[in-house]
Design a protein around this motif. Structure first.
Motif, PDB file in Angstrom:
ATOM      1  N   UNK A  73      59.909  42.821  16.467  1.00 54.61           N
ATOM      2  CA  UNK A  73      59.251  41.945  17.277  1.00 54.61           C
ATOM      3  C   UNK A  73      59.533  41.200  18.814  1.00 54.61           C
ATOM      4  N   UNK A  74      58.330  41.733  19.690  1.00 55.17           N
ATOM      5  CA  UNK A  74      58.332  41.253  20.619  1.00 55.17           C
ATOM      6  C   UNK A  74      57.609  41.164  21.522  1.00 55.17           C
ATOM      7  N   UNK A  75      57.580  40.326  22.758  1.00 53.10           N
ATOM      8  CA  UNK A  75      56.548  38.760  23.607  1.00 53.10           C
ATOM      9  C   UNK A  75      56.476  40.046  24.948  1.00 53.10           C
ATOM     10  N   UNK A  76      55.522  40.415  25.146  1.00 59.33           N
ATOM     11  CA  UNK A  76      54.599  40.635  26.584  1.00 59.33           C
ATOM     12  C   UNK A  76      54.521  40.008  27.437  1.00 59.33           C
ATOM     13  N   UNK A  77      53.483  38.691  26.983  1.00 51.21           N
ATOM     14  CA  UNK A  77      53.270  37.657  27.660  1.00 51.21           C
ATOM     15  C   UNK A  77      53.252  36.683  27.097  1.00 51.21           C
ATOM     16  N   UNK A  78      53.254  35.432  27.952  1.00 52.10           N
ATOM     17  CA  UNK A  78      52.235  34.066  27.666  1.00 52.10           C
ATOM     18  C   UNK A  78      51.804  34.095  28.919  1.00 52.10           C
ATOM     19  N   UNK A  79      50.570  33.059  28.778  1.00 53.30           N
ATOM     20  CA  UNK A  79      49.800  32.859  29.190  1.00 53.30           C
ATOM     21  C   UNK A  79      49.491  31.579  28.977  1.00 53.30           C
ATOM     22  N   UNK A  80      49.750  30.720  29.736  1.00 53.94           N
ATOM     23  CA  UNK A  80      49.509  28.787  29.497  1.00 53.94           C
ATOM     24  C   UNK A  80      48.957  28.003  30.895  1.00 53.94           C
ATOM     25  N   UNK A  81      47.530  27.645  29.854  1.00 50.88           N
ATOM     26  CA  UNK A  81      46.568  26.733  30.721  1.00 50.88           C
ATOM     27  C   UNK A  81      46.518  25.878  30.172  1.00 50.88           C
ATOM     28  N   UNK A  82      47.147  24.433  30.650  1.00 50.43           N
ATOM     29  CA  UNK A  82      47.335  22.905  30.502  1.00 50.43           C
ATOM     30  C   UNK A  82      48.659  22.942  29.167  1.00 50.43           C
ATOM     31  N   UNK A  83      47.521  22.171  28.107  1.00 48.31           N
ATOM     32  CA  UNK A  83      48.058  22.504  26.846  1.00 48.31           C
ATOM     33  C   UNK A  83      48.100  23.442  25.946  1.00 48.31           C
ATOM     34  N   UNK A  84      47.708  24.758  26.282  1.00 49.72           N
ATOM     35  CA  UNK A  84      47.313  25.571  25.371  1.00 49.72           C
ATOM     36  C   UNK A  84      48.103  26.961  26.336  1.00 49.72           C
ATOM     37  N   UNK A  85      48.702  27.746  24.880  1.00 49.93           N
ATOM     38  CA  UNK A  85      49.605  28.765  25.279  1.00 49.93           C
ATOM     39  C   UNK A  85      48.707  29.750  24.484  1.00 49.93           C
ATOM     40  N   UNK A  86      49.094  31.304  25.439  1.00 43.21           N
ATOM     41  CA  UNK A  86      48.791  32.308  23.863  1.00 43.21           C
ATOM     42  C   UNK A  86      49.946  33.343  24.403  1.00 43.21           C
ATOM     43  N   UNK A  87      50.368  33.557  23.158  1.00 45.94           N
ATOM     44  CA  UNK A  87      51.033  34.972  23.707  1.00 45.94           C
ATOM     45  C   UNK A  87      50.591  36.337  22.951  1.00 45.94           C
ATOM     46  N   UNK A  88      51.884  36.470  23.861  1.00 38.40           N
ATOM     47  CA  UNK A  88      50.511  38.257  23.117  1.00 38.40           C
ATOM     48  C   UNK A  88      52.103  39.115  23.130  1.00 38.40           C
TER      49      UNK A  88
END
Length: 136
Positions: A73-88
């Motif tokens: 498993x690998x992570x390509x990106x972490x996007x953060x906006x305030x309290x929220x994050x999306x890990x792709x």
């Protein structure tokens, strides 16, 4: 703070520290896995979870059903906006019982409030996972 908590969670998950990962979660959480509401009989870890006490069990069950040494498993990106994050990223796992390997892109939506994770929503190719776990 959101990015730091997310990166810490990912590190603990990769290290197999289930109890450490669980400590990053709030007592009550909004938990969702991208599966039909009734789940799937071949995938026992897919069930509702409500809080910190359930989280370590979820990660332990994932380890029980997979070969941790074969995890790609690998992570390509972490996007953060305030309290929220999306890990792709991309999940690559090998099922212990069947020896089958599966791969799926994933998106993980996390919310961090007061230093604890309150939302864990993961989206993946559930059909691919179920087929890899099903006996044939």
């Amino acid at each position: 703070m959101t990015r730091e908590i997310v990166e810490k969670l990912l590190g603990l998950m990769a290290a197999g520290d289930h109890d450490g990962a669980a400590k990053l979660f709030a007592e009550r959480i909004d938990w969702q896995l991208d599966w039909p509401a009734e789940g799937h009989p071949a995938v026992p870890w897919i069930r509702p979870r409500t809080g910190r006490a359930d989280v370590a069990g979820h990660f332990r069950m994932l380890e029980e059903y997979h070969v941790p040494e074969a995890n790609g498993t690998s992570v390509t990106r972490i996007l953060v906006d305030g309290d929220d994050a999306v890990v792709l990223g991309r999940i690559v796992q090998t099922v212990r019982a069947t020896g089958r390997t599966y791969a799926s892109p994933f998106a993980l939506h996390l919310t961090v409030e007061d230093g604890l994770i309150t939302r864990y929503h993961i989206y993946e190719d559930s059909l691919t996972v179920a087929e890899a776990l099903s006996a044939r």
